[in-house]
Design a protein around this motif. Sequence first.
Motif, PDB file in Angstrom:
ATOM      1  N   UNK A 187       0.837  -1.195   0.000  1.00 15.02           N
ATOM      2  CA  UNK A 187       0.000   0.000   0.000  1.00 15.02           C
ATOM      3  C   UNK A 187       0.877   1.251   0.000  1.00 15.02           C
ATOM      4  N   UNK A 188       0.589   2.161  -0.920  1.00 16.81           N
ATOM      5  CA  UNK A 188       1.347   3.399  -1.073  1.00 16.81           C
ATOM      6  C   UNK A 188       0.455   4.538  -0.597  1.00 16.81           C
ATOM      7  N   UNK A 189       0.845   5.155   0.497  1.00 19.06           N
ATOM      8  CA  UNK A 189       0.039   6.179   1.165  1.00 19.06           C
ATOM      9  C   UNK A 189       0.670   7.540   0.885  1.00 19.06           C
ATOM     10  N   UNK A 190      -0.075   8.454   0.285  1.00 17.75           N
ATOM     11  CA  UNK A 190       0.444   9.778  -0.034  1.00 17.75           C
ATOM     12  C   UNK A 190      -0.423  10.843   0.617  1.00 17.75           C
ATOM     13  N   UNK A 191       0.188  11.626   1.512  1.00 18.25           N
ATOM     14  CA  UNK A 191      -0.487  12.750   2.147  1.00 18.25           C
ATOM     15  C   UNK A 191       0.096  14.023   1.562  1.00 18.25           C
ATOM     16  N   UNK A 192      -0.753  14.863   0.961  1.00 13.38           N
ATOM     17  CA  UNK A 192      -0.289  16.051   0.249  1.00 13.38           C
ATOM     18  C   UNK A 192      -0.932  17.306   0.816  1.00 13.38           C
ATOM     19  N   UNK A 193      -0.129  18.362   0.914  1.00 14.12           N
ATOM     20  CA  UNK A 193      -0.620  19.661   1.361  1.00 14.12           C
ATOM     21  C   UNK A 193       0.161  20.747   0.644  1.00 14.12           C
ATOM     22  N   UNK A 194      -0.327  21.981   0.714  1.00 12.61           N
ATOM     23  CA  UNK A 194       0.481  23.102   0.239  1.00 12.61           C
ATOM     24  C   UNK A 194       1.763  23.136   1.060  1.00 12.61           C
ATOM     25  N   UNK A 195       2.872  23.470   0.419  1.00 11.95           N
ATOM     26  CA  UNK A 195       4.152  23.387   1.106  1.00 11.95           C
ATOM     27  C   UNK A 195       4.180  24.248   2.369  1.00 11.95           C
ATOM     28  N   UNK A 196       3.550  25.403   2.317  1.00  6.71           N
ATOM     29  CA  UNK A 196       3.527  26.278   3.475  1.00  6.71           C
ATOM     30  C   UNK A 196       2.686  25.760   4.624  1.00  6.71           C
ATOM     31  N   UNK A 197       1.871  24.724   4.363  1.00 17.47           N
ATOM     32  CA  UNK A 197       0.993  24.141   5.380  1.00 17.47           C
ATOM     33  C   UNK A 197       1.506  22.797   5.888  1.00 17.47           C
ATOM     34  N   UNK A 198       2.718  22.409   5.491  1.00 20.87           N
ATOM     35  CA  UNK A 198       3.205  21.072   5.808  1.00 20.87           C
ATOM     36  C   UNK A 198       3.239  20.811   7.312  1.00 20.87           C
ATOM     37  N   UNK A 199       3.819  21.727   8.077  1.00 19.16           N
ATOM     38  CA  UNK A 199       3.894  21.523   9.522  1.00 19.16           C
ATOM     39  C   UNK A 199       2.517  21.586  10.160  1.00 19.16           C
ATOM     40  N   UNK A 200       1.673  22.494   9.703  1.00 17.60           N
ATOM     41  CA  UNK A 200       0.344  22.665  10.294  1.00 17.60           C
ATOM     42  C   UNK A 200      -0.550  21.453  10.051  1.00 17.60           C
ATOM     43  N   UNK A 201      -0.354  20.780   8.922  1.00 21.37           N
ATOM     44  CA  UNK A 201      -1.217  19.642   8.593  1.00 21.37           C
ATOM     45  C   UNK A 201      -0.648  18.301   9.042  1.00 21.37           C
ATOM     46  N   UNK A 202       0.572  18.283   9.542  1.00 21.42           N
ATOM     47  CA  UNK A 202       1.162  17.019   9.977  1.00 21.42           C
ATOM     48  C   UNK A 202       0.325  16.308  11.040  1.00 21.42           C
ATOM     49  N   UNK A 203      -0.247  17.026  12.027  1.00 23.29           N
ATOM     50  CA  UNK A 203      -1.103  16.340  12.998  1.00 23.29           C
ATOM     51  C   UNK A 203      -2.322  15.677  12.351  1.00 23.29           C
ATOM     52  N   UNK A 204      -2.828  16.258  11.256  1.00 27.43           N
ATOM     53  CA  UNK A 204      -3.963  15.648  10.560  1.00 27.43           C
ATOM     54  C   UNK A 204      -3.536  14.333   9.927  1.00 27.43           C
ATOM     55  N   UNK A 205      -2.353  14.335   9.310  1.00 24.13           N
ATOM     56  CA  UNK A 205      -1.826  13.099   8.741  1.00 24.13           C
ATOM     57  C   UNK A 205      -1.661  12.035   9.826  1.00 24.13           C
ATOM     58  N   UNK A 206      -1.107  12.428  10.958  1.00 23.74           N
ATOM     59  CA  UNK A 206      -0.906  11.477  12.052  1.00 23.74           C
ATOM     60  C   UNK A 206      -2.244  10.944  12.562  1.00 23.74           C
ATOM     61  N   UNK A 207      -3.251  11.807  12.602  1.00 20.51           N
ATOM     62  CA  UNK A 207      -4.584  11.367  13.032  1.00 20.51           C
ATOM     63  C   UNK A 207      -5.159  10.335  12.070  1.00 20.51           C
ATOM     64  N   UNK A 208      -5.017  10.592  10.780  1.00 22.37           N
ATOM     65  CA  UNK A 208      -5.518   9.648   9.784  1.00 22.37           C
ATOM     66  C   UNK A 208      -4.806   8.303   9.882  1.00 22.37           C
ATOM     67  N   UNK A 209      -3.480   8.330   9.960  1.00 19.67           N
ATOM     68  CA  UNK A 209      -2.728   7.081   9.992  1.00 19.67           C
ATOM     69  C   UNK A 209      -2.950   6.317  11.294  1.00 19.67           C
ATOM     70  N   UNK A 210      -3.140   7.033  12.388  1.00 16.84           N
ATOM     71  CA  UNK A 210      -3.373   6.346  13.662  1.00 16.84           C
ATOM     72  C   UNK A 210      -4.745   5.681  13.708  1.00 16.84           C
ATOM     73  N   UNK A 211      -5.655   6.114  12.833  1.00 24.14           N
ATOM     74  CA  UNK A 211      -6.993   5.509  12.802  1.00 24.14           C
ATOM     75  C   UNK A 211      -7.057   4.279  11.897  1.00 24.14           C
ATOM     76  N   UNK A 212      -5.974   3.989  11.210  1.00 24.47           N
ATOM     77  CA  UNK A 212      -5.923   2.879  10.234  1.00 24.47           C
ATOM     78  C   UNK A 212      -6.095   1.548  10.955  1.00 24.47           C
TER      79      UNK A 212
END
Length: 221
Positions: A187-212
Amino acid sequence: MRRTTSPLRALVATATLSALLLSGCSDDEPSVQDPADDSTPSASAAPDEASQTSAAPDTDAATATAEPQPSGPVASDDGAFELTLPEGWLDVADQVEQKVEIAVRDDEMTDDFYTNLVVASEDPIEDLQESIEEAAKSVAGSDGDYEMLDPIEIAGEEAFGYLLTRTTNGVAVAQTQRWVEHGDRLYVVTFSSAQGQQEATEPVMEELLSSWTWQDESATG
């Protein structure tokens, strides 16, 4: 059985498809990009393998408006896993013509981009960890940058990955890709955001992956 031929070709093809399926745009509606339109010269093929790698299927721009849905579990197309959407996120897999397991995005655009997560799947390959770095170099191209990330666990399975930054369709984006094997699939998981939002959206990525959660009896989570 694992494939032992052309691992880089398989990785790059899957990486390109995952990275380009969903993108924000300046219009009112989300779009599904045609990978062939990407401005990065090497995004569709590994070095010295351009003649071997098939282009990803063409897609038309999605015109349907995604309706907000309650947060909750979203199942992969193959039924192997589920993840839970954060509040305000949408399941947009029906807007993607290519074969993917999951495609979800934020309902709100930030910096001309919809933060999104796409999961595609492939047959497992040999030398996964070593081949991923080669794929990162190819997908980044001459104008992008990447850094290899420490492995993490996704529902009990080891997941290797990298952080990629580049410009696509005039928007600077940051993409974290994780590669996780489970059963007879990669499985290839790609989380994408605007570059300027990378740090701000990292917790969202972690939330998604932790719910897997894996749905089969052999789940290790």
